[in-house]
Motif scaffolding. Sequence first.
Motif: not given
Length: 362
Positions: A133, A136-137, A282, A292, A295-297, A300
């Motif tokens: 995590d 990746q973030l 997500v 993506y 989507q991740m923004t 977050m």
Amino acid sequence: MNSSSTKFYNPGRMGLYEPIHHIGMWGETFRANANLDPPSSFIIEADPKLENQSDDASLGSLGDPHVYDQDDTKRIDKIQRRLAQNREAARKSRLRKKAYIKQLETSRIKLIQLEQELEKARQQGLLAGSRFDNNQLGLSGTTNSGIFAFESEYEQWVEEQNRQICDLRTAVHADITDIELRILVENAMRHYFKFFRMKAKAAKADVSYIMSGMWKTSAERLFLWIGGFRPSELLKVLIPQLETLTEQQISETGSLRKSCLQAEDALRQGMEKLQQNLFESVVAGQLGEGSYPLQMTAAMERLEALVSFVNQADHLRQETLQQMYKILTTRQSAQGLLTLGEFFQRLRALSSLWGNRPCEPA
């Protein structure tokens, strides 16, 4: 027919026909006395071939000793080979069993070591999922350093809490003044408030770590609710352990528990809504495209909102402690804090027993 060329059975020699030289005298005697001439069917002419065959047959009926020795030797050799094969098979079976038992013992030791390593990693927040995590973030090293600092502080916090529990236990059963008892109670209250500040700082570093309860023992995680315990459940544990409450205290503690339940329900609904929004963020867009970032923004942003929920839940816990301190007497507050501390100690002891239980081989 010449009597000297005939042979009759002589029982003195087994299986042999031998010439009888006095046959003539015996024959005259038979004819004289009984006038009985032996029929020709009883007279056997001597034949060298028959004589040799009779000798061979007589010897054969007794058996060749060399033939018997060879048969016995073969049977003994066969039995010995079979016994040797059985012994070798038994030896190999024992070796396989010994190796299997050794392998099981080795596997059991490795499993125990693995469980200990996992528990240690879980306490330190170093599980593979957490590392994945963070990477990746794109979280910086400050995140891990903040979690490490929290873990170190929390370990010291638990040790200090254990010391305070011992002091409270001694004070509750001793004849001390209310002023001395109040000092112990206020120290314990400040210790809990310090814990809430520690959690708020750690939640900013990694809220998912605080929410998952990886810093707690396994038994404590069973009762986890937004990074901690439900205040209403703690009141359910505390109130029956207190000395006789007045009617006013009973009414006020009942109202406090009702308020806790209402606040918990509101936080629960907010969490469910946030989880739904996080899920939608997500899965937004077309899956399978491989890209993506948008989507991740959005996801977050939803995760950052969790920090607020953790802080609100801890604020509710802190307010509950403060309200109970106002409702109860100093001695009742000491009893309540002692009960609360022993409750957490029992959960940690349960986790330790469960983690060190003997594991039977499969």
